[in-house]
Write a protein that holds these residues in place. Sequence first.
Motif, short mmCIF file in Angstrom:
data_model
loop_
_atom_site.label_atom_id
_atom_site.label_comp_id
_atom_site.label_asym_id
_atom_site.label_seq_id
_atom_site.Cartn_x
_atom_site.Cartn_y
_atom_site.Cartn_z
N PRO A 91 46.37 -124.13 -14.77
CA PRO A 91 46.16 -122.84 -15.46
C PRO A 91 45.88 -121.66 -14.53
O PRO A 91 46.21 -120.54 -14.85
CB PRO A 91 44.96 -123.11 -16.37
CG PRO A 91 44.93 -124.59 -16.54
CD PRO A 91 45.49 -125.18 -15.27
N ARG A 92 45.28 -121.92 -13.38
CA ARG A 92 44.94 -120.82 -12.47
C ARG A 92 46.10 -120.44 -11.54
O ARG A 92 45.96 -119.51 -10.75
CB ARG A 92 43.71 -121.17 -11.65
CG ARG A 92 42.45 -121.17 -12.53
CD ARG A 92 41.21 -121.40 -11.75
NE ARG A 92 41.20 -122.81 -11.35
CZ ARG A 92 40.32 -123.35 -10.55
NH1 ARG A 92 39.37 -122.62 -10.02
NH2 ARG A 92 40.35 -124.63 -10.25
N LEU A 93 47.23 -121.14 -11.65
CA LEU A 93 48.35 -120.86 -10.75
C LEU A 93 48.89 -119.44 -10.93
O LEU A 93 49.06 -118.71 -9.95
CB LEU A 93 49.48 -121.88 -10.96
CG LEU A 93 50.73 -121.66 -10.10
CD1 LEU A 93 50.40 -121.84 -8.62
CD2 LEU A 93 51.83 -122.61 -10.53
N LEU A 94 49.19 -119.05 -12.14
CA LEU A 94 49.81 -117.74 -12.37
C LEU A 94 48.91 -116.59 -11.92
O LEU A 94 49.39 -115.69 -11.22
CB LEU A 94 50.24 -117.59 -13.82
CG LEU A 94 51.34 -118.57 -14.27
CD1 LEU A 94 51.72 -118.32 -15.72
CD2 LEU A 94 52.56 -118.50 -13.37
N PRO A 95 47.60 -116.59 -12.24
CA PRO A 95 46.75 -115.50 -11.72
C PRO A 95 46.62 -115.51 -10.19
O PRO A 95 46.36 -114.48 -9.58
CB PRO A 95 45.40 -115.75 -12.38
CG PRO A 95 45.69 -116.57 -13.58
CD PRO A 95 46.89 -117.40 -13.23
N ARG A 96 46.79 -116.67 -9.57
CA ARG A 96 46.74 -116.75 -8.11
C ARG A 96 48.00 -116.14 -7.49
O ARG A 96 47.94 -115.50 -6.45
CB ARG A 96 46.57 -118.20 -7.66
CG ARG A 96 46.23 -118.32 -6.18
CD ARG A 96 45.86 -119.74 -5.78
NE ARG A 96 47.03 -120.58 -5.76
CZ ARG A 96 47.10 -121.81 -6.25
NH1 ARG A 96 46.04 -122.35 -6.80
NH2 ARG A 96 48.20 -122.50 -6.18
N LEU A 97 49.15 -116.33 -8.16
CA LEU A 97 50.42 -115.84 -7.63
C LEU A 97 50.71 -114.39 -7.99
O LEU A 97 51.40 -113.69 -7.25
CB LEU A 97 51.57 -116.71 -8.14
CG LEU A 97 51.59 -118.17 -7.73
CD1 LEU A 97 52.73 -118.90 -8.43
CD2 LEU A 97 51.70 -118.30 -6.22
N PHE A 98 50.22 -113.95 -9.15
CA PHE A 98 50.61 -112.65 -9.70
C PHE A 98 49.40 -111.83 -10.10
O PHE A 98 48.43 -112.36 -10.64
CB PHE A 98 51.51 -112.83 -10.93
CG PHE A 98 52.71 -113.68 -10.68
CD1 PHE A 98 53.80 -113.18 -9.98
CD2 PHE A 98 52.76 -114.99 -11.14
CE1 PHE A 98 54.91 -113.97 -9.75
CE2 PHE A 98 53.87 -115.79 -10.91
CZ PHE A 98 54.95 -115.28 -10.20
N SER A 99 49.50 -110.53 -9.90
CA SER A 99 48.45 -109.62 -10.37
C SER A 99 48.57 -109.48 -11.89
O SER A 99 49.60 -109.82 -12.47
CB SER A 99 48.61 -108.26 -9.71
OG SER A 99 49.77 -107.62 -10.20
N ALA A 100 47.53 -108.94 -12.50
CA ALA A 100 47.57 -108.73 -13.96
C ALA A 100 48.74 -107.84 -14.35
O ALA A 100 49.39 -108.07 -15.36
CB ALA A 100 46.25 -108.13 -14.43
N GLY A 101 49.05 -106.84 -13.53
CA GLY A 101 50.17 -105.95 -13.80
C GLY A 101 51.52 -106.61 -13.69
O GLY A 101 52.50 -106.14 -14.27
N GLU A 102 51.59 -107.71 -12.95
CA GLU A 102 52.84 -108.46 -12.86
C GLU A 102 53.00 -109.41 -14.04
O GLU A 102 54.12 -109.68 -14.47
CB GLU A 102 52.91 -109.26 -11.56
CG GLU A 102 53.11 -108.42 -10.33
CD GLU A 102 53.07 -109.25 -9.07
OE1 GLU A 102 54.11 -109.36 -8.41
OE2 GLU A 102 51.99 -109.79 -8.75
N LEU A 103 51.91 -109.93 -14.55
CA LEU A 103 51.97 -110.87 -15.66
C LEU A 103 52.30 -110.17 -16.97
O LEU A 103 52.95 -110.75 -17.83
CB LEU A 103 50.65 -111.63 -15.79
CG LEU A 103 50.32 -112.59 -14.65
CD1 LEU A 103 48.89 -113.09 -14.77
CD2 LEU A 103 51.30 -113.74 -14.63
N GLU A 104 51.83 -108.94 -17.11
CA GLU A 104 52.10 -108.16 -18.32
C GLU A 104 52.48 -106.76 -17.92
O GLU A 104 51.81 -106.13 -17.12
CB GLU A 104 50.85 -108.09 -19.20
CG GLU A 104 50.51 -109.39 -19.86
CD GLU A 104 49.40 -109.22 -20.89
OE1 GLU A 104 49.34 -108.17 -21.54
OE2 GLU A 104 48.61 -110.16 -21.01
N THR A 105 53.56 -106.27 -18.48
CA THR A 105 53.96 -104.87 -18.30
C THR A 105 53.52 -104.11 -19.55
O THR A 105 53.18 -104.74 -20.56
CB THR A 105 55.48 -104.75 -18.10
OG1 THR A 105 56.14 -105.07 -19.32
CG2 THR A 105 55.98 -105.66 -16.98
#
Length: 121
Positions: free
Chosen positions: A23-37
């Motif tokens: 579950p922590r992979l995506l926040p480790r790879l991407f900033s909040a602005g990258e996960l949601e536009t």
Amino acid sequence: MIVGIGVDVVDLVRFERAASRTPRLLPRLFSAGELETPQRTLSLRSLAGRFAAKEAFIKAIGHSDGVQWHDMRVVSDDHGNPSFELHGAAAAIASQRGIGSIHLTMSHDAGIAIAWVVAES
């Protein structure tokens, strides 16, 4: 003048499996602005393309000494054209290598995501 090029491919099934198992992979790879536009939450297919872009960027600049995943944000303009916002070590390496322009293209189809990066002085 071209300073470097990079390409990377990501297996979509493997990326989706890793994201669901860790579950922590995506926040480790991407900033909040990258996960949601402002327009939408990005799909795992789109995120796989952005991960490929970050890997291709590292190849284009020649090394990743000190670079963190959040140092290279993949952003899109109003027309959906992708580019990078560089911070920290990624920005420092680009500056040291005389890189003034970074060109990025990404796609996903047939179970893979792919990204190409061209770094120019």
